[in-house]
Every structure is written in C-alpha cells, then in structure tokens.
Write an enzyme that holds these catalytic residues in place. Structure first.
Site, short mmCIF file in Angstrom:
data_model
loop_
_atom_site.label_atom_id
_atom_site.label_comp_id
_atom_site.label_asym_id
_atom_site.label_seq_id
_atom_site.Cartn_x
_atom_site.Cartn_y
_atom_site.Cartn_z
N ALA A 137 -75.58 -84.89 51.86
CA ALA A 137 -76.89 -84.22 51.93
C ALA A 137 -76.73 -82.76 51.54
CB ALA A 137 -77.47 -84.35 53.34
N ASN A 138 -77.78 -81.99 51.76
CA ASN A 138 -77.73 -80.54 51.54
C ASN A 138 -78.50 -79.85 52.66
OD1 ASN A 138 -80.58 -80.32 50.81
ND2 ASN A 138 -79.99 -81.39 48.93
N ARG A 139 -78.65 -78.52 52.55
CA ARG A 139 -79.21 -77.74 53.65
C ARG A 139 -80.72 -77.53 53.55
NH1 ARG A 139 -74.18 -75.36 52.58
NH2 ARG A 139 -72.78 -75.29 54.39
N SER A 140 -81.40 -78.24 52.70
CA SER A 140 -82.85 -78.04 52.57
C SER A 140 -83.57 -78.37 53.87
CB SER A 140 -83.40 -78.92 51.44
OG SER A 140 -84.80 -78.84 51.39
N ALA A 151 -84.86 -81.22 47.36
CA ALA A 151 -83.48 -81.01 46.90
C ALA A 151 -82.77 -82.36 46.93
CB ALA A 151 -82.78 -80.00 47.81
#
Length: 407
Positions: free
Chosen positions: A215-218, A281
């Site tokens: 995943a990412n930090r969005s 994102a």
C-alpha cells in the site's frame, strides 16, 4: 449542458474597485449577462483610472454609478436603493483598500457606503500584490469579513502585473466568479447540475497474504474533499474509495474497494460520465500470486521472494476509453522532477489536466491536511500556493466548471 439563462431574472450589483484586474470585470459583465443576469455597475474613482465608465456602461447596458454625491442619483437616497435593489452584491476586483473599509465599516464613497448599507449576500473577488494579500493587516480584515458573513472567491496564484512578481493575489477568472455567483444565488441551479462525475480516492491494498499487503500513505482526504466540492456545485458524484479511515462524504454515493483491479472495474462500470477525477494513489504493482494462508517466518530461512506484476493503469484506461468522459483529470504524486514527470503523464495517459504535487517525505502532504499543487495542461502550468485540502478541492471544482464551459 449550457448555462444560458441560469441567472435569468437575477440582479447583480457589481462594484469595480481600482486595480489592473479591473479589465477582467468587462468580461465578467458579459459572462453574467449571457446567463440572463442584469448587471448594475458601481465604479470607484480608482477603477476609472484603469477602465472607462463608457466601456462598462456599454457592456452592462446600464447606467454606471460613480459618485456618492450625484444630485441625480441621490435624489431618492440612491445608495440605499442600490444596496437593497439587487439579489447579490459582487465586488470584483476587490482591493486591499476597499476590503479594509468594509472590515472597519467606513463609508467615504459610493462603493463603501453601499456595502455598509447592504442587506444582501456580498461576494468578494480580491486582487492585489501577493505581499499585500499576505500582510497581517489584510489577514485580520479577511477574518473580520468572513465572520461578518462576506463570501470570497480567490484570489488565485499566478503572474502579477508587476515584472517578475508571482504568487497568490490574482483575481479569480470570470467563469470561476460566475460559478460562485450561481452557487450563492440558487442552491438548485448549480453550475455542474446535470453533470455526472467519477472521483477515485485513497490508496489500494494489494494482498500478499491474509495479513500483509502492499500500500501507500494516502489518507483519501484530497479525493474525498474533491468529491464533496463537485457535489456542492451540483454534480452527481460517485466516489470510488480505497481503504481509508475517514468518513464517506455527505451527498455523494460511495463505492468501497480494496484492490486496484476492483477500483478499475468500479470506475468502468460508472461510464459514461462527464467528469473523471482520478485522485487515488493506486499501487503500481501487486503480488502475482498472493498466499491464501499467512506466510510464516521459519528460523534460518531466507525471506520469501515476492514476484510482482503490474496493476491496471486506471487513468490511462479512462483517458483512452471509447466512452471517455469529456474531462479527465489525473494526479501525479512525485518526489523529483515534478513538472517534467507530470507533463509526460499528461500526454501518456490521455488526460486533460494533471494535478501534480511534491510528496517528498519532508513535505507532509501524503496523509497530511494540506497540499501544494501545480496544474499541468497542454497550455501551461498554474502553480497554486500551499492550502488546506478542502480549499484545493474548492478551487479545483471551480476550475473544472470553467474548463467544461470553455471546452
């Protein structure tokens, strides 16, 4: 959808104060009148140094009011009549000086006297040098005016009239101002009424096993704010959201997904649409074969090898789709060469606009409350200042309205 007649029967009192942006008021008058509004202009003495009452009168097809002590206009207490005989008072451009008068309740000319006597909605479109806009005195006046119920549109960022000056202080464009007028005057006659919009938001989670994922930090804050802003302008918005911890926006249909493939399928299922704003994102890669069971760490074993495969490119798919929306907007979160990478993305993905930002770790943007973006189109770049994400969303929604109107 045409906005012709959207302001039919509405009476706008337009106050033009002094500043180079006064030239935009001529186009603003035309835009208001072509939507059916009647425009009655007041010009300050300073405004007449930049444009003429003759030009304003010709475009408005109305008498231009200039003088508080006009024997003809004031025979029936004309400044009170002007203040009351309108549906909305619009100040465009609004100088720092005029806003200071408004905040302090001063009334030493026709414009300031009318504003003090007003009991109608007042919409202000500021225009000034960025240092004047940022000055503590101006900031105090703006706070006072907002507390008094004054509405604002802009200012926007860009090049100033002064050589080599750039920043926040440009008057909003006429169509952006018209969108705000529409929103204030009639909650049912919104500028995006009848338009359908798809917005994607948040991250995607690509499973490695039942416990772990890529995943990412969005946070989803920017995408959710954009969905809200479009809905406020009348659009029928569907939000396709990845996993986030914030609430679904009010007045917006929300579809919840986890993976990029699910997001793509949901977006394609919503076509055709007028507007697509791809804010999410989306993870670029996923594990080729995720495990049905948790991958256990065994003593002495090397870490497991993860074979990755590329996820679907949702923006590119939409940008080149047979049912392509009229307006396709993508986001580019970059850590280097922001403008160059965004230009490449604009061409490659078939988008009309790329909203680019620098999400380097020290920026605090990814997952944060604020954003600083650049708008990349085939015609150039708009560099917006640091703003909270709700303000970015409101500005972008008005930009979308403008682009649809001129396309």
């Amino acid at each position: 959808m045409t906005l012709s007649g959207a302001l039919s029967g509405k009476r706008i009192l337009l106050i033009i104060s002094g500043g180079i942006a006064a030239y935009k008021s001529l186009d603003l008058i035309r835009r208001l009148r072509e939507r059916g509004a009647s425009v009655r202009p007041i010009m300050t003495a300073s405004a007449q140094e930049f444009i003429t009452p003759l030009a304003v009168g010709a475009l408005s097809a109305s008498h231009v009011y200039l003088d508080l002590f006009s024997r003809e206009d004031e025979q029936d207490v004309g400044h009170i009549r002007l203040a009351r005989d309108s549906d909305l008072i619009l100040v465009a451009p609004a100088t720092a000086n005029l806003m200071a008068k408004m905040a302090q309740g001063l009334a030493d000319d026709l414009a300031s006297t009318v504003l003090l006597a007003a009991d109608r909605p007042v919409l202000v479109a500021p225009a000034m040098n960025p240092k004047m806009w940022a000055h503590p005195a101006t900031r105090r006046n703006i706070t006072t005016l907002k507390q008094d119920g004054i509405h604002f549109i802009g200012p926007m960022a860009g090049e100033m009239a002064e050589s080599n000056e750039h920043g926040l202080g440009r008057m909003a464009e006429p169509l952006e101002i018209v969108a705000s007028v529409l929103s204030l005057l009639d909650g049912g006659a919104k500028p995006l009424k009848g338009r359908s919009a798809i917005v994607t938001s948040g991250p995607t989670h690509e499973p490695i096993d039942p416990v772990r994922y890529i995943a990412n930090r969005s946070s989803g804050r920017q995408g959710h704010a954009i969905a809200t802003a479009l809905a406020k302008l009348g659009a029928n918005v569907t939000l396709v959201s990845g996993p986030v911890t914030i609430a679904d926006p009010a007045g917006v249909k929300t579809i919840h997904v986890e993976r990029a493939e699910e997001m793509r399928d949901a977006v394609l299922g919503l076509l055709p649409a007028d507007i697509a704003v791809m804010v999410a994102a989306v993870a670029d890669w996923r594990v080729a074969t995720s495990s049905d069971q948790k991958i256990k760490k065994q003593p002495g074993d090397a870490p497991p090898m993860l074979a990755l495969t590329e996820n679907p490119d949702i923006l590119k798919t939409i940008g080149h789709h047979a049912n392509r929306p009229k307006l396709v907007i993508g986001f580019a979160a970059e850590t280097q060469n922001v403008e160059d990478n965004a230009r490449l993305k604009l061409a490659r993905k078939g988008a009309d606009l790329i909203v680019a930002n620098d999400v380097s770790p020290d920026s605090g943007i990814m997952g944060g409350e604020r954003n600083r973006v650049k708008l990349i189109t085939r015609d150039g770049i708009e560099d917006w200042p640091d703003m909270d994400k709700n303000t970015v969303a409101d500005h972008l929604a008005r930009k979308i309205t403008q682009m649809l109107e001129t396309s």
